[in-house]
Design an enzyme around this catalytic site. Structure first.
Site, PDB file in Angstrom:
ATOM      1  N   ASP A 111      41.542  46.423  39.254  1.00 56.06           N
ATOM      2  CA  ASP A 111      40.876  46.884  40.310  1.00 56.06           C
ATOM      3  C   ASP A 111      41.486  45.900  41.718  1.00 56.06           C
ATOM      4  O   ASP A 111      42.150  45.146  41.236  1.00 56.06           O
ATOM      5  CB  ASP A 111      39.340  46.454  40.484  1.00 56.06           C
ATOM      6  CG  ASP A 111      38.537  47.045  41.676  1.00 56.06           C
ATOM      7  OD1 ASP A 111      39.192  48.127  42.141  1.00 56.06           O
ATOM      8  OD2 ASP A 111      37.636  46.418  42.051  1.00 56.06           O
ATOM      9  N   ASP A 139      34.337  45.397  38.985  1.00 56.93           N
ATOM     10  CA  ASP A 139      33.069  44.613  39.670  1.00 56.93           C
ATOM     11  C   ASP A 139      32.062  45.723  40.138  1.00 56.93           C
ATOM     12  O   ASP A 139      30.773  45.121  40.048  1.00 56.93           O
ATOM     13  CB  ASP A 139      33.591  43.593  40.890  1.00 56.93           C
ATOM     14  CG  ASP A 139      34.134  44.570  41.859  1.00 56.93           C
ATOM     15  OD1 ASP A 139      34.037  45.824  41.660  1.00 56.93           O
ATOM     16  OD2 ASP A 139      34.509  44.152  42.794  1.00 56.93           O
ATOM     17  N   ASP A 189      32.819  50.825  37.854  1.00 53.61           N
ATOM     18  CA  ASP A 189      33.798  50.448  36.685  1.00 53.61           C
ATOM     19  C   ASP A 189      33.117  50.405  35.438  1.00 53.61           C
ATOM     20  O   ASP A 189      33.813  50.582  34.608  1.00 53.61           O
ATOM     21  CB  ASP A 189      34.085  49.251  37.188  1.00 53.61           C
ATOM     22  CG  ASP A 189      34.930  49.161  38.580  1.00 53.61           C
ATOM     23  OD1 ASP A 189      35.727  50.154  38.708  1.00 53.61           O
ATOM     24  OD2 ASP A 189      34.682  48.049  39.291  1.00 53.61           O
TER      25      ASP A 189
END
Length: 913
Positions: free
Chosen positions: A346, A649, A653
């Protein structure tokens, strides 16, 4: 159809619709209200109750689960565990109930660990379900009432205010300054401005301005929205369903050990059967004796301590990683990290700091680069590479003052540094003003605010009216550059005066900043009218003077840049998958040397699974991605043969974290859903910690391989001693109970020592190992055969020598056992390096654990040889000290022989390249 039936992503077909309607985000509010048969004053209580009976409660449905007993029993469904249970049965048959209890303990501990970890995995779904808002304010029959969120139904009018958690998927119908924090769902790093306007049918989730989604947070403003989806039909529920359907992969080591367990079982059963048949039918030995010989062979061949040593080795890796901020939730993930070939990361908060900062200021006097990190009000202004004094630049000072005063945030200094209370963009502007030498509180006292036009997505700006203590008024405006520029007629010149605004020039500068991945904000000002105390939109509609532009960026973590470079040097590719804009993602990607243009989620939607594999392999930056995109990318990379680690996070995800070979969640800013779905959590949200974890993972795998390389030939040698004795018609040199002793003490001493081996020097300079690489390649199998032959020759040789000299059988067997142990001690030193020589200071003395283990092993063997209770229990006898010298010499010979084999192996490998 019911309002819960879908005709596409985000689409709910209403009962009144004769044809498939547009998705909710593409419908105007009045059309959505009509489709849901929702009047302006809300549903009546009776209508709401009837719909709740038809559509069910607004909560996520828990998946069916196995009972606790079935989950526990499932932990025993493994061939290696069957082998251990067989070993326990054998020891019971031998009457060695203490040893049987030890083996049973190993089996139960392994089962308990698996049971607990499986239970934790199921908590990922619980974490998502807990994100639903517990209460909601709705309009029922024209009255505002607070109801449990699970009572919401399609057609309900929900009223949102700052600080609320959105309780269901809503089509917004009335909006006032609404900004929603959607990072957990979309990956967008700043709160998103909302409006009641319809957007394009194919607009990605992050750009559906007319929707508010369940589980997101209202950061600012107010709104009313009509419920269009509840429970499992919400975007949050869809992710929960996606997560429930994602299968977890077994790790490479567990897969290899499963294959090894099957072959070991077949081999042991075949060998014991052949031993029994040969001894009974060919040699004519009594069958009870052959049963005991076969049992002894099975006990010798089964590496009872291997699962326990593997678990301890992984646990040691967990401890080492925890010291480096990587918290492991599932033990096998430790080993899997060592084979990771691709890390999908990410962007926000992992590669970047998740703290907006003004990086560029553009005024009529020129561009200024602004240094500093995060919200810390420390940094300098640089123009043309030279430091600039803001106090000497009137335009820059005026822009900084506007940044402080046209602002609703506050910077706070705590133990963990500077944080912002309010909008992150406002926080970055406060830091900018303070870097320019201005004091926010002092400026507010000198020019107190008289009135304000709050930011709203409809007009895309915020305006404030201020008066000094002499009665002079001043208006400040900040907002979207296109909107603010349209309100300006002039620009503040470098000398402090004004000049006509060149619209084309400033729009081009906005495009330049945006192309560099920066979010752009324009600031403007104008004097207030004499006596003006109220601010109206007509006051700022035109005639403003542009002060300049600010370019914001979420800066890359410096340590993450270095960590990505280290991964790339280790042959690990890093790919960035984010919900942010393509331009922002590409600009950040360049800082990490990630190649190619950003691939958008819309482009991914056009690819079938085959084409996706090629794109996933070649591209390094993916933007505007949804949970499905992330999950598809992970699967595509795994289909291409890579071991994949995925970081994240947010709730969005979680499915990809669960599917990845190693899911890595952020510990500080990550959602509980992400943490529960992941197998590793970063305590500091720092990509550099992943690199450290990969290094430890490679070390753990090396140590596991060394442990297996040590234990299998030593167990095999014990079995071969019995096999050779049966085939030759000799008395057993080592009894089954003596073999159990050796297995037990070597497992807790010599075998365990290799778990503490430090990383090898080149551990991060070699490429990731392939998934299909066997844990023991051919040259190591050859070494194992060599070691087994040497150990058998030594043990059998001492037994025959002493038996030939007329020594009692207990003495001969004691020599055979001790000679075997001395050979294992010297081979332990060989096993410290797979191919490198150990005839050096580091190789011989570089591990304290090895020498502690050797010392303990010698103490055990001395007790085994000389202690009367153990002599009685194991059938041993005392031997002369000169025999220890002879056994040590034999062990040294084995050591030198293996080092010679390593040297030959190195030369062969070098010739092969």
């Amino acid at each position: 159809m019911s309002p819960h039936d879908r005709s596409g992503p985000g689409t709910i077909v209403a009962p009144e619709a004769s044809t498939a309607p547009l998705p909710w985000h593409a419908q105007p509010p009045d059309q959505a209200l009509a489709a849901l048969d929702s009047p302006d004053d809300g549903l009546t209580p009776d209508e709401a109750a009837e719909r709740r009976r038809r559509y069910g409660p607004n909560r996520l449905t828990p998946p069916p689960r196995r009972s606790a007993l079935m989950r526990f029993l499932a932990q025993f469904d493994n061939l290696l565990i069957y082998v251990l249970i067989g070993a326990g049965v054998v020891t019971v048959l031998l009457g060695e109930f203490v040893d049987a209890a030890v083996i049973a303990g190993v089996v139960l501990i392994n089962a308990a660990i698996g049971y607990v970890q499986e239970g934790k995995a199921e908590q990922a779904l619980d974490a998502i379900r807990s994100m639903l808002s517990p209460q909601a304010v709705v309009l029922r029959g024209g009255h505002q009432v607070t109801v449990p969120a699970e009572d919401l139904v399609p057609g309900d009018h929900v009223i949102l205010a700052s600080g609320d958690k959105v309780p269901a998927d809503l089509r917004l119908v009335r909006v006032k300054g609404l900004r929603v924090q959607e990072a957990a769902l979309t990956g967008e790093s700043v709160p998103v401005a909302k409006s009641a306007d319809a957007v394009a049918v194919d607009a990605p989730l992050a750009e559906r301005g007319g929707m508010a989604y369940s589980g997101t947070l209202v950061a600012q403003g107010q709104a009313t929205g009509v419920v269009v989806a509840t429970g499992d039909r919400t975007e949050l529920g869809r992710i929960g369903t996606l997560l429930a359907g994602v299968e977890e992969l077994t790790t490479p080591l567990l897969a290899q050990m499963a294959v090894f367990g099957r072959w070991l079982t077949i081999g042991i059963l075949a060998l014991t059967a052949l031993t029994f048949l040969y001894g009974s039918l060919v040699q004519g030995e009594p069958w009870p004796e052959m049963v005991m010989a076969a049992v002894g062979l099975a006990v010798a061949a089964i590496p009872e301590g291997l699962p326990a040593v593997m678990t301890i080795t992984l646990a040691i890796g967990v401890t080492r990683m925890a010291r480096r901020n990587a918290i492991i939730r599932r033990l096998p993930a430790v080993e899997t990290l060592g084979s990771v070939g691709i890390i999908c990361s990410d962007k926000t908060g992992t590669l970047t700091r998740n703290e907006l900062v003004v990086q560029t200021v553009v005024t009529a006097a020129g561009d200024c680069a602004v240094t500093g990190t995060g919200y810390r009000p420390e940094g300098e202004f640089r123009r043309d590479g030279k430091a600039l004094d803001p106090a000497a630049d009137p335009v820059l000072t005026e822009l900084a003052r506007a940044a402080l005063l046209c602002n609703d945030a506050e910077l706070q200094r705590g133990e963990e540094g500077w944080t912002v209370a309010g909008d992150p963009t406002d926080g970055a502007l406060l830091a900018l003003g303070m870097k320019a030498g201005l004091d926010a509180r002092e400026e507010a006292v000198r020019r107190p605010r008289t009135d304000v036009i709050p930011f709203e997505s409809e007009h895309k700006y915020m305006a404030t009216l201020h008066h000094d203590h002499e009665g002079h008024g001043l208006l400040y405006v900040k907002g979207a550059p296109e909107r603010v520029l349209s309100m300006c007629a002039r620009v503040r010149a470098a000398d402090g005066g004004t000049a006509p605004l060149d619209m084309a020039h400033w729009l081009a500068r906005v495009e330049d900043l945006a192309a560099g991945g920066q979010r752009v904000l324009a600031l403007a000002a104008r004097p207030a009218l004499p006596g003006q105390t109220v601010l109206d939109m007509d006051d700022v509609r035109e005639g403003l003077t542009l002060l300049g532009l600010c370019g914001f960026i979420d800066p890359a973590r410096e340590e993450a840049v270095a960590a990505v470079a280290e991964c790339q040097a280790a042959g690990i590719r890093v790919k960035m998958i984010t919900g942010d804009h393509a331009g922002t993602a590409q600009a950040i990607g360049r800082q990490f040397n990630l190649s190619g243009d950003a691939v958008s989620g819309t482009e991914l939607d056009r690819l079938d699974d085959t084409a996706l594999v090629a794109v996933a392999r070649d591209a390094d930056v993916f933007a505007r991605t949804t949970p499905e995109h992330k999950l598809r990318l992970v699967r595509a990379l795994q289909a291409a043969g890579y071991t994949v680690a995925m970081t994240g996070d947010g709730v969005n995800d979680a499915p990809a974290l669960k599917r990845a070979d190693v899911g890595v969640a952020m510990g500080c800013k990550g959602t509980e859903a992400a943490k529960e779905a992941a197998s590793m959590v970063l305590a500091d949200d720092n990509f550099a910690s992943i690199t450290h974890a990969v290094e430890e993972g490679r070390t753990v795998y090396d140590n596991l391989r060394k442990t297996i390389l040590f234990m299998l030939p030593t167990n095999g040698a014990q079995a071969l001693v019995i096999l050779v004795a049966v085939l030759a018609g000799y008395t057993l040199p080592i009894t089954p109970v003596q073999i159990l002793w050796v297995n037990m003490v070597t497992a807790v001493t010599l075998g365990l020592a290799l778990a503490f081996e430090p990383p090898e020097a080149a551990v991060m300079r070699r490429p990731p190992r392939p998934k299909n690489e066997p844990i023991l390649p051919g040259f190591l199998i050859g070494r194992m055969v060599l070691v087994m032959a040497l150990l058998v020759a030594t043990s059998f040789g001492f037994f025959l020598l002493h038996e030939g000299h007329g020594d009692p059988t207990p003495v001969a067997r004691t020599m055979a056992v001790n000679a075997l142990v001395m050979g294992e001690i010297f081979f332990l030193l060989n096993a410290r390096a797979v191919t490198a020589p150990v005839l050096n200071r580091r190789g011989l003395f570089g591990s304290r654990a090895v020498w502690i283990a050797i010392g303990l092993m010698l103490v055990f063997q001395l007790a085994f040889t000389y202690a009367p209770p153990l002599q009685s229990l194991f059938g041993t006898a005392a031997v002369d000290w000169t025999q220890w010298v002879a056994m040590t010499a034999a062990g040294l010979a084995i050591f030198l022989a293996v080092e010679a084999e390593k040297a030959v192996t190195r030369r062969v490998m070098e010739r092969r390249g």
